[in-house]
Design an enzyme around this catalytic site. Structure first.
Site, PDB file in Angstrom:
ATOM      1  N   TYR A  27      16.757  -8.205  24.368  1.00  0.00           N
ATOM      2  CA  TYR A  27      16.869  -9.644  24.089  1.00  0.00           C
ATOM      3  C   TYR A  27      18.034  -9.911  23.121  1.00  0.00           C
ATOM      4  O   TYR A  27      18.394 -11.062  22.896  1.00  0.00           O
ATOM      5  CB  TYR A  27      15.571 -10.212  23.496  1.00  0.00           C
ATOM      6  CG  TYR A  27      14.346 -10.040  24.365  1.00  0.00           C
ATOM      7  CD1 TYR A  27      14.447  -9.739  25.725  1.00  0.00           C
ATOM      8  CD2 TYR A  27      13.066 -10.184  23.836  1.00  0.00           C
ATOM      9  CE1 TYR A  27      13.317  -9.577  26.506  1.00  0.00           C
ATOM     10  CE2 TYR A  27      11.935 -10.030  24.624  1.00  0.00           C
ATOM     11  CZ  TYR A  27      12.073  -9.711  25.954  1.00  0.00           C
ATOM     12  OH  TYR A  27      10.944  -9.552  26.721  1.00  0.00           O
ATOM     13  N   SER A 138       4.451  -2.156  30.499  1.00  0.00           N
ATOM     14  CA  SER A 138       4.707  -3.503  30.980  1.00  0.00           C
ATOM     15  C   SER A 138       5.170  -3.442  32.429  1.00  0.00           C
ATOM     16  O   SER A 138       5.879  -2.500  32.817  1.00  0.00           O
ATOM     17  CB  SER A 138       5.792  -4.162  30.118  1.00  0.00           C
ATOM     18  OG  SER A 138       6.067  -5.467  30.571  1.00  0.00           O
ATOM     19  N   THR A 193       7.429 -20.086  32.799  1.00  0.00           N
ATOM     20  CA  THR A 193       8.798 -19.756  32.382  1.00  0.00           C
ATOM     21  C   THR A 193       9.801 -20.904  32.592  1.00  0.00           C
ATOM     22  O   THR A 193       9.417 -22.048  32.823  1.00  0.00           O
ATOM     23  CB  THR A 193       9.265 -18.407  33.022  1.00  0.00           C
ATOM     24  OG1 THR A 193      10.353 -17.906  32.276  1.00  0.00           O
ATOM     25  CG2 THR A 193       9.609 -18.520  34.495  1.00  0.00           C
ATOM     26  N   SER A 243       9.347 -20.502  22.989  1.00  0.00           N
ATOM     27  CA  SER A 243      10.000 -21.785  22.759  1.00  0.00           C
ATOM     28  C   SER A 243      10.953 -21.672  21.586  1.00  0.00           C
ATOM     29  O   SER A 243      10.668 -20.979  20.614  1.00  0.00           O
ATOM     30  CB  SER A 243       8.976 -22.893  22.486  1.00  0.00           C
ATOM     31  OG  SER A 243       9.677 -24.115  22.290  1.00  0.00           O
ATOM     32  N   PHE A 244      12.078 -22.365  21.707  1.00  0.00           N
ATOM     33  CA  PHE A 244      13.018 -22.461  20.595  1.00  0.00           C
ATOM     34  C   PHE A 244      12.981 -23.865  20.015  1.00  0.00           C
ATOM     35  O   PHE A 244      13.838 -24.251  19.247  1.00  0.00           O
ATOM     36  CB  PHE A 244      14.441 -22.112  21.055  1.00  0.00           C
ATOM     37  CG  PHE A 244      14.653 -20.637  21.288  1.00  0.00           C
ATOM     38  CD1 PHE A 244      14.052 -19.698  20.469  1.00  0.00           C
ATOM     39  CD2 PHE A 244      15.469 -20.196  22.321  1.00  0.00           C
ATOM     40  CE1 PHE A 244      14.245 -18.338  20.678  1.00  0.00           C
ATOM     41  CE2 PHE A 244      15.674 -18.841  22.529  1.00  0.00           C
ATOM     42  CZ  PHE A 244      15.060 -17.909  21.719  1.00  0.00           C
ATOM     43  N   ILE A 249       6.916 -25.270  19.640  1.00  0.00           N
ATOM     44  CA  ILE A 249       6.345 -24.073  19.002  1.00  0.00           C
ATOM     45  C   ILE A 249       5.002 -24.451  18.381  1.00  0.00           C
ATOM     46  O   ILE A 249       4.000 -23.755  18.544  1.00  0.00           O
ATOM     47  CB  ILE A 249       7.313 -23.507  17.928  1.00  0.00           C
ATOM     48  CG1 ILE A 249       8.551 -22.889  18.597  1.00  0.00           C
ATOM     49  CG2 ILE A 249       6.609 -22.468  17.043  1.00  0.00           C
ATOM     50  CD1 ILE A 249       9.649 -22.456  17.617  1.00  0.00           C
TER      51      ILE A 249
HETATM   52  P1  A2P Z   1      11.975 -24.520  25.032  1.00  0.00           P
HETATM   53  O1  A2P Z   1      12.393 -23.205  24.426  1.00  0.00           O
HETATM   54  O2  A2P Z   1      13.091 -25.507  25.088  1.00  0.00           O
HETATM   55  O3  A2P Z   1      10.718 -25.076  24.412  1.00  0.00           O
HETATM   56  P2  A2P Z   1       7.313 -19.205  29.218  1.00  0.00           P
HETATM   57  O4  A2P Z   1       6.710 -19.052  27.860  1.00  0.00           O
HETATM   58  O5  A2P Z   1       6.312 -19.334  30.310  1.00  0.00           O
HETATM   59  O6  A2P Z   1       8.351 -18.170  29.507  1.00  0.00           O
HETATM   60  O7  A2P Z   1       8.077 -20.628  29.244  1.00  0.00           O
HETATM   61  C1  A2P Z   1       9.176 -20.851  28.455  1.00  0.00           C
HETATM   62  C2  A2P Z   1       9.854 -22.134  28.875  1.00  0.00           C
HETATM   63  O8  A2P Z   1       8.977 -23.255  28.700  1.00  0.00           O
HETATM   64  C3  A2P Z   1      11.078 -22.421  28.077  1.00  0.00           C
HETATM   65  O9  A2P Z   1      12.019 -23.032  28.940  1.00  0.00           O
HETATM   66  C4  A2P Z   1      10.590 -23.399  27.006  1.00  0.00           C
HETATM   67  O10 A2P Z   1      11.628 -24.248  26.607  1.00  0.00           O
HETATM   68  C5  A2P Z   1       9.517 -24.170  27.755  1.00  0.00           C
HETATM   69  N1  A2P Z   1       8.397 -24.607  26.903  1.00  0.00           N
HETATM   70  C6  A2P Z   1       7.832 -23.943  25.883  1.00  0.00           C
HETATM   71  N2  A2P Z   1       6.778 -24.597  25.395  1.00  0.00           N
HETATM   72  C7  A2P Z   1       6.665 -25.734  26.117  1.00  0.00           C
HETATM   73  C8  A2P Z   1       5.767 -26.844  26.098  1.00  0.00           C
HETATM   74  N3  A2P Z   1       4.774 -26.916  25.221  1.00  0.00           N
HETATM   75  N4  A2P Z   1       5.968 -27.835  26.999  1.00  0.00           N
HETATM   76  C9  A2P Z   1       6.965 -27.776  27.891  1.00  0.00           C
HETATM   77  N5  A2P Z   1       7.845 -26.759  27.968  1.00  0.00           N
HETATM   78  C10 A2P Z   1       7.693 -25.742  27.103  1.00  0.00           C
END
Ligand code: A2P
Length: 282
Positions: A27, A138, A193, A243-244, A249
């Protein structure tokens, strides 16, 4: 990851209450994760033992003699003495070397012959040396797990298997197998994702737009994301949402103040399409 984003996100996550952090050498942000953890320890917010950090052994490092030096490299980047969990990221090996995705002149991956059981023995040695508190795998299927579980002289069995898992890909058979063998399933992509076509199968509809998840969410004043995460933890699957975004978060942590009924769990289970977002074509 843009520089600093990961550092800030991990710090916000720790302040929010997250303790399990899922990382990997590939990463390319482990230095920021380590810095965030160390800063929060210095601040007195947490102790090292409060954090559960998972690191991963990449495909080019499967030969047994590379396993410990690779983990030591990760520890050096993190500036930590141990990881809580170290896992084999994928069951297939690539040619060792500097190229993370070694390819031939035709653009085909260059694989490498290694014995997964020998890799596992090197993982066991890392645990015995105290560099990893626990070891796991994994993206392993049942056959690959059985190979490790049935290995003559097995010293430590995998404590967990990190695989894609969410309402559209519920993994019923693997979940049952792992339960029987006391192997925790850690579900990646628990929110379905991102929609990044370079590695995500976008022909499968976006999970968070699902009408059932949204309708159930409405009932509890929760979002589809919170319902998806709650569904997984309620069936014993560990979730590692990414999430970023500070608000998301925090949102993804607000899942311990409601619970889904048995009927709702069944309704969500029925959404399973048996289709992966992350196809791992390698
Ligand atoms: P972001 O980083 O802008 O929040 P996963 O965990 O299934 O891999 O999903 C990650 C994706 O979902 C990222 O694109 C993230 O974007 C987005 N994401 C994370 N939390 C949420 C949320 N609560 N609602 C909508 N989208 C989310």
């Amino acid at each position: 990851t843009p520089k600093g984003t990961c550092l800030e996100s991990v710090k916000i996550a720790i302040d929010t209450g997250y303790r399990h952090i899922d990382g990997a050498f590939v990463y390319y942000n482990e230095h920021e994760v380590g810095q965030a953890i160390r800063e929060k320890i210095t601040e007195g917010k947490i102790k090292r033992e409060d954090i559960f950090y998972c690191g991963k052994l990449w495909n080019t490092c499967h030969p047994p003699e590379l396993v410990r030096p690779t983990l030591e490299k990760t520890l050096k980047i993190l500036q930590l003495d141990y990881v809580d969990l170290y896992i084999i990221e994928l069951p297939m090996a690539f040619k060792p070397g500097d190229a993370i995705y070694p390819k031939d002149e035709n653009g085909k991956f260059i694989y490498h012959e290694t014995d997964l059981c020998a890799t596992w023995e090197a993982m066991e040695a890392c645990k015995d040396a105290g560099l990893a508190k626990s070891i796991g795998v994994s993206n392993f299927n049942r056959r690959q797990l059985e190979m490790i579980l049935n290995k003559p002289g097995l010293k430590h069995k995998p404590v967990s298997n990190q695989v894609e898992c969410h309402p559209y890909f519920t993994q019923p058979k693997l979940l049952e197998f792992c339960r029987k063998h006391d192997i925790v399933i850690v579900g990646y992509s628990p929110l379905g994702t991102s929609r990044d076509e370079t590695w995500v199968n976008v022909s499968s509809p976006p999970l968070l737009k699902d009408p059932v998840l949204n309708a159930i969410g409405k009932k509890y004043n929760k979002t589809a994301a919170q319902v998806a995460l709650r569904f997984s933890i309620q069936r014993g699957v560990v979730v590692i949402p990414k999430s970023f975004n500070p608000q998301r978060i925090r949102e993804n942590f607000q899942i311990f103040d409601f619970s889904l009924t048995e009927e709702e769990m069944k309704e969500i289970e029925a959404l399973n399409k048996n289709v992966r977002y992350v196809e791992l074509l390698m």
